[in-house]
Design a protein around this motif. Structure first.
Motif, short mmCIF file in Angstrom:
data_model
loop_
_atom_site.label_atom_id
_atom_site.label_comp_id
_atom_site.label_asym_id
_atom_site.label_seq_id
_atom_site.Cartn_x
_atom_site.Cartn_y
_atom_site.Cartn_z
N SER A 380 5.54 19.29 14.20
CA SER A 380 5.68 18.87 15.59
C SER A 380 6.97 18.12 15.86
O SER A 380 7.59 17.54 14.97
CB SER A 380 4.49 17.97 15.95
OG SER A 380 4.70 17.29 17.16
N GLN A 381 7.34 18.06 17.14
CA GLN A 381 8.46 17.23 17.58
C GLN A 381 8.01 15.80 17.89
O GLN A 381 8.85 14.96 18.25
CB GLN A 381 9.12 17.84 18.81
CG GLN A 381 9.85 19.14 18.51
CD GLN A 381 10.56 19.75 19.71
OE1 GLN A 381 10.41 20.93 19.97
NE2 GLN A 381 11.32 18.96 20.43
N GLY A 382 6.71 15.51 17.72
CA GLY A 382 6.23 14.16 17.99
C GLY A 382 4.94 13.89 17.24
O GLY A 382 3.85 14.05 17.79
N ILE A 383 5.04 13.45 15.99
CA ILE A 383 3.83 13.35 15.16
C ILE A 383 2.90 12.23 15.62
O ILE A 383 1.69 12.29 15.38
CB ILE A 383 4.19 13.17 13.67
CG1 ILE A 383 4.96 11.87 13.43
CG2 ILE A 383 4.92 14.39 13.14
CD1 ILE A 383 5.07 11.50 11.97
N PHE A 384 3.42 11.22 16.28
CA PHE A 384 2.54 10.16 16.76
C PHE A 384 1.71 10.64 17.95
O PHE A 384 0.55 10.24 18.10
CB PHE A 384 3.34 8.91 17.11
CG PHE A 384 3.82 8.16 15.90
CD1 PHE A 384 3.03 7.16 15.32
CD2 PHE A 384 5.03 8.46 15.31
CE1 PHE A 384 3.46 6.48 14.18
CE2 PHE A 384 5.47 7.78 14.18
CZ PHE A 384 4.67 6.80 13.62
N ASP A 385 2.27 11.50 18.78
CA ASP A 385 1.47 12.14 19.83
C ASP A 385 0.43 13.06 19.21
O ASP A 385 -0.69 13.17 19.71
CB ASP A 385 2.37 12.92 20.79
CG ASP A 385 3.08 12.02 21.78
OD1 ASP A 385 2.47 11.02 22.22
OD2 ASP A 385 4.24 12.30 22.13
#
Length: 879
Positions: A380-385
Motif C-alpha cells: 500500500s501507499q499508506g500502511i497506517f490507513d
C-alpha cells in the motif's frame, strides 16, 4: 465433487545449470512451473497470460522468451536460465549497469529487462540506442521512460567488453548520485514482492466479482464451490465481524456486497474463496451461483445529477462541490479585448503499475487456536490507513494489527485505497492460517480506482496586450462508484484551474459525481493534468488572437513572488517558474513544430489538512542504523533520499543505514501522495539525524548507542481550507513549477521533449532525472494513446496492449533541465517532483500538433493526430 484433471506428464529440463524434472498439465506455463514448483521468483507475473509486459522474460537455450505464454511442456529437453542462474560476473555487471545508470526504479519489470539485456549484448556486443529500443519492444516500464534502461544496457555492454565501471561518489550525501537503496536486489529479482513470499501453511484467496455494474443481489449460493476438493471456506458479507464499509475519506465502499444490496460497479466483491492453492480458489470462485435483478446503470455524471436518477449512495450522487470566486469574472470577460471559450474533455486512464495487487496476512494464535494478532504484508501507499481499516473490519483494536510495507512494484496513486488487504486479513482471521490473495491483471483493472475523466467548460479573456483578465470554468468529474479521494481530486482541479498564471477575476465550480462506472481516485497529477489541458489551450488561442507566440503570453502572465495563486494564496517565497520559461525559450522559438505549456502542482495535502512527517532512527548495532518512516517506497527513490539525508546530517557512510516502513513505530504520516514524501519525510529524518549527530559529536560511537532511538517529527499545520473565509488563505506548504516544450518531426511524429523544472534542490540527480523522464512518458501516453474505455459500466479495455502504453521504441528524446530555487521551509530547499513532471506534457503536445496541422484539439487522447498515428501503427508481433 473432484475437479477433472487434465492429462499430466513428467518433463525434464535444465534449470540454471541443474537437471530438474516436474509434473505438468497442458495448461501450465513455464512461469507457473518456475515460480510454484521451483521457487524461482525473478520472473514476475505482470500480465499472465497476455505476454504483453515482459516481466516474465527468461532465456531458453539463450534466447529471450516470455514465460507466461510458453507452455511448460515445450521446455522439455531444453535449458532455461533466469536471473538466479546467470554467471556471477554477469549478475554483477548487469546489476552494476542498471543501478549506476538509474535503469531501475520500482524494480518489478527490471529482471525481465536485465535478461533481455544479457541476450541482446550476447548477440550485439556494441548495440546502438535504436537497436536496444527495438529489442525492448516486448517490455513495458511505467516508471523510467526507458531512457535510463537504454543507458544501462549500453553501460552493461561496455562492462562486458572489459571497460571499467565509472567511479562514483560514495559519500551518500545530498546532491550526489547515491545508488538506489537495494537496487542490486531489484535488478536481479532478489527483492521479494508480496506475491513472491511464501510462508508455511499458507492458503490462497480468490475473489468473486460482480457480473453487473448495477444489480440487486438476490442470493449467493456457495455450494458448487464448496464441493471442490481443496476448498477451505467461502466468505460472504454476513461473515464480517466488524465494519463492512471502508474508505480513506468517506466510508462508502463495502469489502463485500451483501444479499439484498445493490452492486455499484463491476469491481464489487461478493465472496471470498479460500483454498489450498490459487488455481482451485479461482475455479471455485467462478462456480459460486449468484442471482441478480439487473438494473440499468447510471454511467455519466450528467445523468447522475438528474432529479430522477437512481441514488447510487443514500445521500445522493453529488459527492462534492468546490467553488472559487474572486472579483467579477463576468464583467471582466465582458470587457476583455479577446475571449476564448470551449469545452475540454479528458479520458479515464489506468495506472498500469507493473505489479498487480497482492496481500499476505499471517495470524498469531494463542494456545487454544484463537487468533490474537495479525501481521499483514502490504504493498500500500499508506500502511497506517491499512491498519485502521483492517482493524475496523475485524472489530479489533488497532494494536492487534501490524502492517509492514513490502516495497511495491509501482503505485502512482492507484495503491492508496484499500484493495485486497481487507479481504485477505478477514480470510486469515477467520481461517486461522496465513492467507495470500493476488489479483490477475484483469482483476486489477476491475478493482482499483482510475484517473478521473473530466469535462471542463472554460471561458478566458485577456486585454489587448495578452494579460489575462478573467476566467470562468465549470468542471464535472466522474468519480465512479465510490468516493475514494474523488472529492479532493476535483477540489485540486478547481484549485489549479488557472495554471501558474495571475488572474484577478475568477469564477470556478467543480463537481465530483458518483456513477456506476469503476471508481476513480488518485493518479499521478491528481486532477491537475486535466485542468492544465484546458487553461493552457486557452492561452494558445488567446496568443493567436493577440498576435504573440505561446512563450510570450505565458511570460506575460506567469506568477511571480507576491502574486495570488488560484486558491487565493499569496506566493511569498521564491520560486523559479520564469526561470523554467527562460530555459526552454530557444527550444520553442527555434523549432517550427513546437508546443509549450507551463505547470504548477501543490506539494503536500494542504487545504487545512495537517501535513506530517515522522521518522525514527534506531541504532541496531555498531554498524547498522535503521530509518523507520511512515511513507512508502514505490520506485520513486524515497528510501534512498532518506539515507542521503541521514548521511548529510550525521556524516556517516550510506552503508550504515537501511530504511523501512512498518507500523511497529509511531510514524503515521498518512498516505504517500501529493508529492510530499521527500519534503515531509526529509524534514523528519533531518531532525532525527541531527539528534544522532549530537550524540556522535559528544564523543559517543554507534557501539555506545546500540538500542537508542532518535525521533524526528515535522508538522505543517498552518494551511487553510480552500473555501475558508479569510482574506489571505495559505492553502499549501509549497509548489512545484515547470515548463515543457514538445517538438515534432516533419511528419508530425514526436521528436523531442524539453522539460525544465524548478525542483528547489537536486537531492539525487539520477533519481530526479528518472522521475521526470518517467512522468513525461506517462504524460505522452495520456496526451496521445492511453484510454481505459468503459461502456455501460462494463470494462472494454481488457488487455494490457489495449491500454496503448508507450514502449521504448516509441519514446522521443527527453531533455531535462533543473532549476534550483530553494524553498526556505523544506529540506535543503527541495520541492516534490513526483507529479509535476506530466502536468504540462499533454497541452504542450496539443500545441505542437496545432503548429503542425492547424487543428485546435480539445479532447484527450488525441488519437487522430499524426503523432498518435505514428505510435499506433501495427507493430511486429511481440516475442
Amino acid at each position: 465433487m473432484a475437479m477433472s484433471t487434465p492429462a499430466r506428464q513428467t518433463i525434464s529440463f535444465v534449470l540454471n545449470g541443474h537437471s530438474v524434472s516436474c509434473h505438468v498439465d497442458p495448461k501450465r506455463t513455464l512461469l507457473d512451473v518456475l515460480r510454484d514448483d521451483f521457487g524461482v521468483v525473478s520472473p514476475k507475473n505482470g500480465c499472465a497470460p497476455q505476454g504483453a509486459c515482459g516481466c516474465c522474460t527468461v532465456l531458453v537455450d539463450g534466447e529471450p522468451k516470455l514465460s507466461c505464454t510458453m507452455k511448460a511442456a515445450r521446455v522439455a529437453g531444453h535449458a532455461v536460465t533466469t536471473a538466479e542462474g546467470l554467471p556471477e560476473q554477469t549478475r554483477q555487471q548487469v546489476a552494476d549497469a542498471f543501478v549506476r545508470a538509474g535503469g531501475v526504479q520500482c524494480g518489478y519489470c527490471t529482471p525481465g529487462f536485465a535478461m533481455r539485456a544479457v541476450a541482446l549484448v550476447d548477440q550485439h556486443p556494441d548495440p546502438s540506442r535504436a537497436e536496444i529500443a527495438k529489442g525492448l519492444r516486448p517490455h513495458l516500464c511505467r516508471c523510467t521512460g526507458y531512457k535510463k534502461i537504454i543507458d544501462a544496457i549500453q553501460l552493461y555492454a561496455r562492462l562486458r567488453r572489459g571497460e571499467e565501471l565509472p567511479a562514483g561518489d560514495a559519500s551518500g550525501q545530498v546532491g550526489t548520485r547515491l545508488a538506489r537503496f537495494r537496487g542490486r536486489e531489484l535488478v536481479l529479482g532478489d527483492h521479494r514482492y508480496v506475491n513472491d513470499i511464501q510462508v508455511a501453511g499458507m492458503l490462497f484467496a480468490a475473489l468473486r466479482f460482480s457480473d453487473h455494474p448495477r444489480a440487486l443481489v438476490q442470493s449467493i449460493d456457495p455450494a458448487p464451490a464448496l464441493e471442490i476438493e481443496g476448498i477451505k471456506r467461502v466468505i460472504t458479507a454476513e461473515d464480517v465481524p466488524g465494519e463492512r464499509y471502508v474508505g480513506l475519506i468517506e466510508r462508502d465502499w463495502p469489502i463485500l456486497v451483501a444479499v439484498g444490496e445493490e452492486t455499484r460497479c463491476v469491481g464489487d466483491i461478493l465472496a471470498i474463496v479460500v483454498a489450498d492453492n490459487v488455481d482451485t480458489a479461482r475455479t471455485a470462485a467462478e462456480r459460486i451461483v449468484i442471482e441478480y435483478e439487473v438494473r440499468p446503470p447510471v454511467t455519466s455524471p450528467e445523468d447522475a445529477l438528474k432529479p430522477d436518477a437512481p441514488k447510487i449512495h443514500p445521500n445522493g450522487n453529488l459527492l462534492s462541490r468546490t467553488t472559487i470566486r474572486r472579483g467579477d469574472a463576468e464583467e471582466a470577460l465582458d470587457h476583455s479585448a479577446h475571449v476564448t471559450e470551449d469545452t475540454y474533455t479528458t479520458q479515464r486512464v489506468e495506472h498500469m503499475f507493473l505489479e498487480p495487487e497482492a496481500c499476505l496476512a499471517i495470524p498469531e494464535l494463542d494456545d487454544d487456536g484463537s487468533v490474537t494478532r495479525l501481521k499483514v504484508l502490504s504493498q500500500s501507499q499508506g500502511i497506517f490507513d491499512d491498519r485502521r481499516q483492517i482493524a475496523a473490519i475485524l472489530g479489533w483494536e488497532q494494536q492487534r494489527v501490524q502492517v509492514e510495507l513490502v516495497s511495491n512494484g509501482g503505485g502512482f496513486g492507484g495503491k492508496e485505497d484499500l484493495s485486497v488487504q481487507g479481504q485477505t486479513a478477514l480470510a486469515a482471521a477467520l481461517c486461522g492460517q496465513p492467507v495470500k490473495c493476488s489479483l490477475t491483471r484483469s482483476e486489477s483493472f476491475r478493482l482499483h480506482p482510475k484517473r478521473h475523466p473530466i469535462k471542463m467548460r472554460i471561458k478566458a479573456g485577456c486585454d489587448a496586450d495578452g494579460h489575462l483578465t478573467g476566467i470562468r470554468a465549470r468542471i464535472i468529474g466522474d468519480t465512479g462508484a465510490y468516493a475514494s479521494v474523488g472529492a479532493k481530486v476535483l477540489e485540486r482541479t478547481a484549485g489549479h484551474a488557472l495554471g501558474p498564471y495571475k488572474v484577478s477575476s475568477i469564477d470556478i465550480e467543480s463537481l465530483s459525481v458518483y456513477t456506476n462506472n469503476p471508481p476513480c481516485g488518485a493518479m499521478r497529477g491528481f486532477g491537475v493534468c486535466q485542468a492544465a489541458l484546458a487553461v493552457e489551450r486557452c492561452l494558445d488561442r488567446l496568443a493567436q488572437q493577440v498576435g504573440i507566440d505561446g512563450w510570450e503570453i505565458r511570460w506575460r502572465n506567469a506568477l511571480d513572488v507576491g502574486d495570488r495563486f488560484c486558491t487565493g494564496q499569496i506566493l511569498d517565497k521564491p520560486f523559479g517558474l520564469k526561470r523554467t520559461l527562460q530555459a526552454v525559450k530557444d527550444a520553442y522559438c527555434n523549432n517550427m513544430y513546437a508546443g509549450i505549456a507551463c505547470g504548477v502542482k501543490n506539494v503536500g495535502l494542504g487545504n487545512g489538512v495537517p501535513d506530517l512527517g515522522k521518522a525514527v532512527l534506531t541504532v541496531e548495532s555498531p554498524n547498522r542504523v535503521t530509518i523507520r518512516t511512515g511513507f512508502t517506497e514505490m520506485g520513486q527513490g524515497y528510501f534512498t533520499i532518506c539515507i542521503q539525508t541521514a548521511c548529510q546530517e550525521t556524516g556517516l557512510p550510506p552503508e550504515v543505514f537501511r530504511a523501512t516502513t512498518d507500523t511497529s513505530a509511531d510514524v503515521d504520516c498518512g498516505q504517500t501522495t501529493a508529492s510530499r514524501a521527500t519534503v515531509l519525510g526529509g524534514m523528519a529524518v533531518m531532525q532525527a539525524a541531527r539528534r544522532l549527530r549530537a550524540e556522535l559529536d559528544a564523543g559517543r560511537t554507534l557501539a555506545d548507542l546500540v538500542g537508542r532511538q532518535f525521533r524526528g517529527d515535522y508538522a505543517c499545520t498552518y494551511t487553510t481550507a480552500l473555501e475558508s473565509d479569510v482574506p489571505d488563505p495559505k492553502t499549501h506548504l509549497t509548489y512545484g513549477f515547470a515548463t515543457q516544450v514538445v517538438i515534432l518531426n516533419d511528419d508530425g511524429s514526436l521528436k523531442k521533449v524539453v522539460a525544465a523544472h524548478d525542483v528547489g534542490k537536486v537531492m539525487n540527480p539520477t533519481l530526479l532525472e528518472g522521475q521526470i523522464e518517467g512522468a513525461v512518458h506517462m504524460g505522452l501516453g495520456y496526451a496521445l494513446t492511453e484510454e481505459f474505455v468503459v461502456e455501460g459500466g462494463q470494462i472494454k479495455t481488457d488487455t494490457v496492449r489495449a491500454l496503448n502504453v508507450l514502449r521504448a521504441h516509441q519514446m522521443p528524446e527527453v531533455e531535462t533541465i533543473f532549476i534550483e530555487e530553494p524553498d526556505p521551509e523544506t529540506p535543503y530547499g527541495a520541492r516534490g517532483v513526483g507529479e509535476i513532471g506530466l502536468v504540462p506534457t499533454a497541452p504542450a503536445v496539443a500545441g505542437a500538433l496545432e503548429a503542425f496541422d492547424g487543428v485546435h484539439r480539445t479532447s484527450l487522447p488525441m488519437k487522430d493526430s499524426p503523432a498518435a498515428q505514428a505510435i499506433l501503427k501495427p507493430s511486429k508481433r511481440l516475442m
